[in-house]
Write a protein that holds these residues in place. Structure first.
Motif, mmCIF file in Angstrom:
data_model
loop_
_atom_site.group_PDB
_atom_site.id
_atom_site.type_symbol
_atom_site.label_atom_id
_atom_site.label_comp_id
_atom_site.label_asym_id
_atom_site.label_seq_id
_atom_site.Cartn_x
_atom_site.Cartn_y
_atom_site.Cartn_z
ATOM 1 N N LYS A 132 53.400 33.195 -17.144
ATOM 2 C CA LYS A 132 52.621 31.986 -17.466
ATOM 3 C C LYS A 132 51.839 32.185 -18.748
ATOM 4 C CE LYS A 132 52.433 28.736 -15.638
ATOM 5 N NZ LYS A 132 53.306 27.617 -16.086
ATOM 6 N N VAL A 133 51.185 33.332 -18.890
ATOM 7 C CA VAL A 133 50.367 33.570 -20.083
ATOM 8 C C VAL A 133 51.251 33.687 -21.329
ATOM 9 C CG1 VAL A 133 48.790 35.221 -21.184
ATOM 10 C CG2 VAL A 133 48.398 34.502 -18.815
ATOM 11 N N ASP A 134 52.421 34.307 -21.202
ATOM 12 C CA ASP A 134 53.357 34.347 -22.341
ATOM 13 C C ASP A 134 53.715 32.938 -22.791
ATOM 14 O OD1 ASP A 134 53.506 37.089 -22.555
ATOM 15 O OD2 ASP A 134 55.250 37.275 -21.228
ATOM 16 N N LEU A 148 47.142 25.899 -16.748
ATOM 17 C CA LEU A 148 46.937 27.267 -16.264
ATOM 18 C C LEU A 148 46.302 27.272 -14.859
ATOM 19 C CD1 LEU A 148 46.927 30.340 -16.560
ATOM 20 C CD2 LEU A 148 44.831 30.162 -17.920
ATOM 21 N N ALA A 149 45.110 26.671 -14.734
ATOM 22 C CA ALA A 149 44.384 26.738 -13.454
ATOM 23 C C ALA A 149 45.170 26.072 -12.321
ATOM 24 C CB ALA A 149 43.007 26.096 -13.593
ATOM 25 N N GLU A 150 45.920 24.990 -12.653
ATOM 26 C CA GLU A 150 46.765 24.357 -11.638
ATOM 27 C C GLU A 150 48.162 24.969 -11.631
ATOM 28 O OE1 GLU A 150 46.791 20.079 -12.057
ATOM 29 O OE2 GLU A 150 44.637 19.934 -11.623
ATOM 30 N N ALA A 151 48.708 25.184 -12.817
ATOM 31 C CA ALA A 151 50.119 25.596 -12.895
ATOM 32 C C ALA A 151 50.342 26.959 -12.263
ATOM 33 C CB ALA A 151 50.575 25.594 -14.360
ATOM 34 N N GLU A 366 42.828 37.939 -10.083
ATOM 35 C CA GLU A 366 43.033 39.220 -10.768
ATOM 36 C C GLU A 366 44.298 39.168 -11.616
ATOM 37 O OE1 GLU A 366 43.677 42.531 -8.126
ATOM 38 O OE2 GLU A 366 43.882 43.958 -9.775
ATOM 39 N N ALA A 367 45.344 38.561 -11.072
ATOM 40 C CA ALA A 367 46.615 38.494 -11.796
ATOM 41 C C ALA A 367 46.438 37.723 -13.103
ATOM 42 C CB ALA A 367 47.684 37.837 -10.915
ATOM 43 N N VAL A 368 45.798 36.571 -13.038
ATOM 44 C CA VAL A 368 45.634 35.747 -14.243
ATOM 45 C C VAL A 368 44.735 36.453 -15.253
ATOM 46 C CG1 VAL A 368 44.630 33.604 -15.147
ATOM 47 C CG2 VAL A 368 46.069 33.540 -13.095
#
Ligand code: HEM
Ligand code: FES
Lengths: 406, 107
Positions: A132-134, A148-151, A366-368
């Motif tokens: 997701k971050v990529d 991000l927060a929803e996806a 933690e993951a995000v």
């Protein structure tokens, strides 16, 4: 003055009466002055707008959470008293239950969401966050709430639960309805309930055993009806608890963390320098923003709290967000500090009802935050954030940001 | 007050005078002993208050409950026969001199 219109003895004279409406748009826009007013007014206050008792200091919030026999949940953890009013949906078998009924259902969800189960989910949740971050880094500028927060939770939680792909767009509206419904009969609650039918129909259907993929949380809950810990009729309602409380809460939690990191560059720098702070940085965001702001209890007897006698059958509103910033408990309560020793905050509640899904929430957070700390160089707000209004949840509708790569 | 010694993964140790009736976890937190994270604040949800109890003491503690047993299966550091959750162990005079080791990770 006696706002309940009952006998004058019903309300102890010493209690401060406040005109604060904690379910108004003005309050949601900036709750902090009102939190402080309530904390300073006394250990227990009376809110005339809705005829409820309120506790905003850490010590009293903690005390109410940890005396579930006196401050019960089975009469509803919203304003509505189930002893007087028909609940808008069949009550939750865990959230809106007292011991011994609660003890049994809680044991099942504790096993379904245990630390051992999290170990198995960990790698997959971490990999999804990195992907997701990529993707967001490639876009550069985007809205951190939907994108991000929803996806991110939508990319991991419904699969972990074992939901079918179709109809998942009902999940966030359903949860938003549930959390609005804990509030008073204001516009937010009334509108949410008026529009609830399709979301309720979806959720009821997805809680059935046949609709839940093997290996997921939902199937695990149903399996406990085979071994007799719960009945086959109870299983779907326990699955419903995860659909109600497991997605939108983490959307608000992750949103809170990203909003903190975007606002406090010094804390973002500390996290980048030491990505192992990610889990604590998420936890501190849960304290700092308290995505779940309030829950009610109902008194089962006359009880003295902080020198005030609360009669039987009264609603008591706990302000988790105010307790989490009570200067009696926290040093520099209004500072977001990624390395704070945050154990003891009540953002996930406390006592027998303390969030049974907290390990899922922390794993997602933690993951995000780990992926952000490793991959992103700077987070800047590229537009004004917009607040989302909900009677229980605190968070944003929109947070335009720009990421640059590390 | 009961004397408890915490040994860190780097072998350094801290000895504290813990209040009787508190949990070991709370004793560590209130005396600034790092390494016991206690994410759930002692509500037996998180397993991030894991400690290894010195073998000489393991048998003197109250037995592990079913709930604690299940949580210990999820500790981040290896579970050993002397693993306990420090929030489930109550400080009492009979534990004077207790020695516990803190694992190298809690999550
Ligand atoms: C940041 C995210 C979250 C926050 C802030 C949060 C907050 C809370 C709070 C404050 C309570 C206590 C309610 C009470 O005492 O009346 C609670 C209970 C609960 N939460 Fe969470 N929660 C989160 C995530 C989750 C997740 C991911 C799940 C499911 C996987 C979940 C499922 C539940 C359930 C089922 C209960 C009821 C437990 C009981 O009554 O024993 N929550 N949560
Ligand atoms: S502090 Fe969470 S299990 Fe001990």
């Amino acid at each position: 003055m006696n706002p309940t219109g009952l006998s004058g003895a019903a309300v102890a004279p010493a209690i401060p009466h406040l005109a604060i409406d904690p379910f108004s748009y003005a309050f949601f826009d900036d709750p902090y002055p009102a939190h402080q007013e309530m904390r300073e007014a006394g250990p227990v206050v009376y809110l005339d707008q809705w005829n409820v008792y309120g506790v905003a200091r850490y010590a009293e919030v903690y005390a109410v959470f940890n005396d579930p026999l006196t401050f019960c949940s089975s009469r509803g953890v919203g304003l509505s008293d189930f002893a007087k009013e028909k609940p808008w949906r069949p009550p939750s078998l865990i959230l809106e239950a007292d011991p011994p009924a609660h003890t049994r259902t809680r044991a099942v969800l504790s096993k379904v969401l245990s630390p051992a189960v999290m170990k198995r989910l960990r790698d997959g949740f971490m990999a999804s966050a990195e992907a997701k971050v990529d993707e967001l880094l490639a876009r550069g500028s985007f809205d951190a709430i939907p994108d991000l927060a929803e996806a991110y939770p939508l990319s991991v939680f419904p699969d972990a639960l074992g939901l079918k792909p179709e109809g998942r767009d009902h999940l966030i509206p359903y949860a938003s309805l549930v959390f609005n419904a804990f509030g008073p009969p204001n516009e937010l609650r009334q509108q949410a309930i008026e529009r609830s039918a399709p979301h309720q129909a979806y959720v009821t259907e997805q809680c059935q055993r046949d609709n839940l993929a093997p290996g997921g949380f939902g199937a695990c809950i149903h399996a406990f009806s085979d071994s007799g810990e719960i009945t086959p009729a109870e299983a779907p309602l326990l699955v419903r608890s995860l659909l109600s409380a497991g997605l939108d809460t983490t959307v608000y939690g992750i949103g809170a963390a990203v909003y903190c990191l975007a606002r406090f560059p010094d804390q973002w720098a500390r996290l980048r320098a030491d990505p192992s702070l990610a889990r604590n940085a998420f936890e501190e965001a849960v304290r700092f923003e308290s995505p779940v702001q309030t829950f009610f209890r109902t008194t089962t007897r006359d009880v003295e709290l902080g020198g005030i006698v609360i009669p039987e059958g009264e609603k008591v509103l706990m302000f988790l967000g105010a307790a989490n910033r009570d200067p009696r408990r926290w040093e520099q309560p209004d500072a977001y500090d990624v390395a704070r020793k945050v154990s003891g905050h009540v953002g996930f509640g406390s006592g027998i009802h303390m969030c049974v899904g907290q390990l899922v929430a922390r794993l997602e957070g933690e993951a995000v935050l780990t992926a952000l700390a490793r991959k992103v160089g700077s987070i800047t707000m590229s537009g004004a954030p917009k607040r989302r209004y909900n009677n229980t949840l605190r968070g944003l509708e929109s947070l335009p940001v720009t990421f640059t790569p590390a | 007050m009961t004397t408890i010694t915490f040994i860190h993964p780097d072998k350094s140790s801290q000895t504290v005078d813990a209040a009787d009736g508190d949990s070991l976890m709370l004793a560590a937190l209130t005396h600034g002993v790092d390494g016991i994270v206690a994410e759930c604040g002692g509500n037996a949800v998180c397993a991030t208050c894991h400690v290894y109890v010195d073998d000489a003491w393991a048998a003197k503690l109250d037995p592990v409950s079913d709930d604690e047993d299940a949580l210990l299966d999820g500790t981040a550091a290896e579970r050993l026969p002397n693993s306990r959750l420090s929030c489930q162990v109550k400080v009492q005079p009979s534990l004077a001199g207790l020695v516990v080791r803190i694992p190298d990770k809690q999550s």
